[in-house]
Design a protein around this motif. Structure first.
Motif, short mmCIF file in Angstrom:
data_model
loop_
_atom_site.label_atom_id
_atom_site.label_comp_id
_atom_site.label_asym_id
_atom_site.label_seq_id
_atom_site.Cartn_x
_atom_site.Cartn_y
_atom_site.Cartn_z
N ILE A 119 72.88 15.13 92.97
CA ILE A 119 73.55 15.74 94.12
C ILE A 119 73.30 17.24 94.00
O ILE A 119 73.57 17.85 92.96
CB ILE A 119 75.07 15.48 94.14
N VAL A 120 72.75 17.80 95.06
CA VAL A 120 72.34 19.20 95.07
C VAL A 120 73.02 19.89 96.24
O VAL A 120 73.18 19.30 97.31
CB VAL A 120 70.80 19.29 95.23
N LYS A 121 73.40 21.15 96.02
CA LYS A 121 73.99 21.90 97.13
C LYS A 121 73.20 23.18 97.37
O LYS A 121 72.67 23.80 96.45
CB LYS A 121 75.45 22.22 96.87
N ILE A 122 73.14 23.53 98.62
CA ILE A 122 72.56 24.81 99.01
C ILE A 122 73.69 25.82 98.88
O ILE A 122 74.77 25.61 99.42
CB ILE A 122 72.03 24.73 100.46
N PRO A 123 73.48 26.90 98.12
CA PRO A 123 74.60 27.81 97.84
C PRO A 123 74.96 28.69 99.05
O PRO A 123 74.64 29.87 99.12
CB PRO A 123 74.08 28.65 96.67
N THR A 124 75.64 28.05 100.02
CA THR A 124 76.13 28.76 101.20
C THR A 124 77.66 28.71 101.19
O THR A 124 78.25 27.90 100.47
CB THR A 124 75.59 28.11 102.49
N LYS A 125 78.28 29.52 102.01
CA LYS A 125 79.74 29.56 102.08
C LYS A 125 80.31 28.35 102.79
O LYS A 125 81.46 27.97 102.57
CB LYS A 125 80.20 30.83 102.79
N PHE A 126 79.51 27.73 103.68
CA PHE A 126 79.95 26.55 104.42
C PHE A 126 78.72 25.76 104.83
O PHE A 126 77.59 26.20 104.64
CB PHE A 126 80.80 26.93 105.64
N CYS A 127 78.95 24.58 105.37
CA CYS A 127 77.85 23.70 105.76
C CYS A 127 76.98 24.34 106.84
O CYS A 127 77.48 25.08 107.69
CB CYS A 127 78.39 22.38 106.29
N ILE A 128 75.69 24.03 106.78
CA ILE A 128 74.75 24.53 107.78
C ILE A 128 74.13 23.34 108.52
O ILE A 128 74.31 22.20 108.12
CB ILE A 128 73.66 25.43 107.14
N ASN A 129 73.39 23.61 109.56
CA ASN A 129 72.75 22.59 110.38
C ASN A 129 71.88 21.67 109.53
O ASN A 129 71.21 22.11 108.59
CB ASN A 129 71.91 23.31 111.45
N VAL A 130 71.88 20.39 109.87
CA VAL A 130 71.14 19.36 109.13
C VAL A 130 69.66 19.71 109.00
O VAL A 130 69.09 19.65 107.91
CB VAL A 130 71.30 17.98 109.81
N SER A 131 69.02 20.05 110.10
CA SER A 131 67.57 20.32 110.05
C SER A 131 67.28 21.61 109.28
O SER A 131 66.27 21.69 108.57
CB SER A 131 66.96 20.36 111.45
N LEU A 132 68.15 22.59 109.37
CA LEU A 132 67.96 23.82 108.60
C LEU A 132 68.13 23.54 107.10
O LEU A 132 67.33 24.02 106.27
CB LEU A 132 68.95 24.90 109.03
N ALA A 133 69.12 22.74 106.73
CA ALA A 133 69.32 22.38 105.33
C ALA A 133 68.08 21.65 104.80
O ALA A 133 67.61 21.93 103.70
CB ALA A 133 70.56 21.50 105.18
N GLY A 134 67.54 20.74 105.59
CA GLY A 134 66.33 20.03 105.19
C GLY A 134 65.17 20.98 104.98
O GLY A 134 64.40 20.85 104.01
N ALA A 135 65.01 21.96 105.87
CA ALA A 135 63.93 22.94 105.74
C ALA A 135 64.06 23.74 104.45
O ALA A 135 63.07 23.97 103.75
CB ALA A 135 63.90 23.86 106.95
N LEU A 136 65.27 24.15 104.12
CA LEU A 136 65.48 24.92 102.89
C LEU A 136 65.14 24.09 101.65
O LEU A 136 64.52 24.60 100.72
CB LEU A 136 66.92 25.42 102.81
N VAL A 137 65.53 22.83 101.65
CA VAL A 137 65.24 21.96 100.51
C VAL A 137 63.73 21.76 100.36
O VAL A 137 63.19 21.85 99.25
CB VAL A 137 65.97 20.60 100.66
N MET A 138 63.04 21.53 101.47
CA MET A 138 61.59 21.31 101.40
C MET A 138 60.86 22.58 100.99
O MET A 138 59.89 22.52 100.22
CB MET A 138 61.07 20.78 102.74
N TYR A 139 61.32 23.73 101.46
CA TYR A 139 60.71 25.00 101.05
C TYR A 139 60.92 25.21 99.55
O TYR A 139 59.98 25.58 98.83
CB TYR A 139 61.31 26.16 101.85
N ASP A 140 62.13 24.96 99.07
CA ASP A 140 62.41 25.13 97.65
C ASP A 140 61.55 24.19 96.81
O ASP A 140 61.04 24.58 95.77
CB ASP A 140 63.90 24.87 97.37
#
Length: 160
Positions: A119-140
């Protein structure tokens, strides 16, 4: 870059979000995309994917978690904002991964969280859009798995 990955969402309900996730996955070289218990007509997913990703990679639309059929050795990586999740910048991506995001208005189900290897989290203050979260994970994934050289500490300087 060796290995492969797929990305999908559980209980996604907005065709444009699924289409954006598919388009971004296509751009980042995903091997497949998927949805689980999607609350949207499959036809709407096809029409919202402007890059025609599904003509270039498989799209699996599983009715339930039990229907998921991933390749042997593929690790499921849940993306969820929980206290005990590994922060994305510290996560070592598996060579073979299926990333799963939650729905627009909710979290990954307890059943999905249990099925995840990580289980991995993007270190943001709150949830972000599904497609944006996916883009960040794929970029990382792309950056951390060695497709590019390390960045220099300063222009022209040694690499960190």
């Amino acid at each position: 870059m060796k290995g492969y990955f797929g990305i999908g969402a559980e209980r996604i309900s907005k065709p444009m979000n699924m289409g954006a996730l598919m388009r971004t996955a296509h751009a980042f070289g995903a091997s497949f995309v998927y949805s689980i218990d999607a609350a949207l007509p499959v036809r709407s997913v096809y029409s919202s994917d402007t890059s025609k990703a599904i003509e270039n990679m498989p799209y699996y639309n599983w009715d339930s978690i039990d229907d998921m059929a991933l390749p042997r050795g593929c690790q499921i990586v849940g993306i969820e904002l929980t206290d005990d999740a590994i922060e994305l910048p510290e996560f070592k991506h598996p060579k073979a991964a299926a990333y799963v995001l939650g729905p627009e208005l909710g979290n990954l189900s307890p059943q999905m969280m249990e099925k995840c290897h990580h289980i991995v989290k993007i270190p943001t203050k709150f949830c972000i859009n599904v497609s944006l979260a996916g883009a960040l994970v794929m970029y990382d994934r792309m950056v951390s798995m060695g497709k590019y050289d390390l960045r220099p500490i300063m222009p022209g300087g040694p690499k960190k």
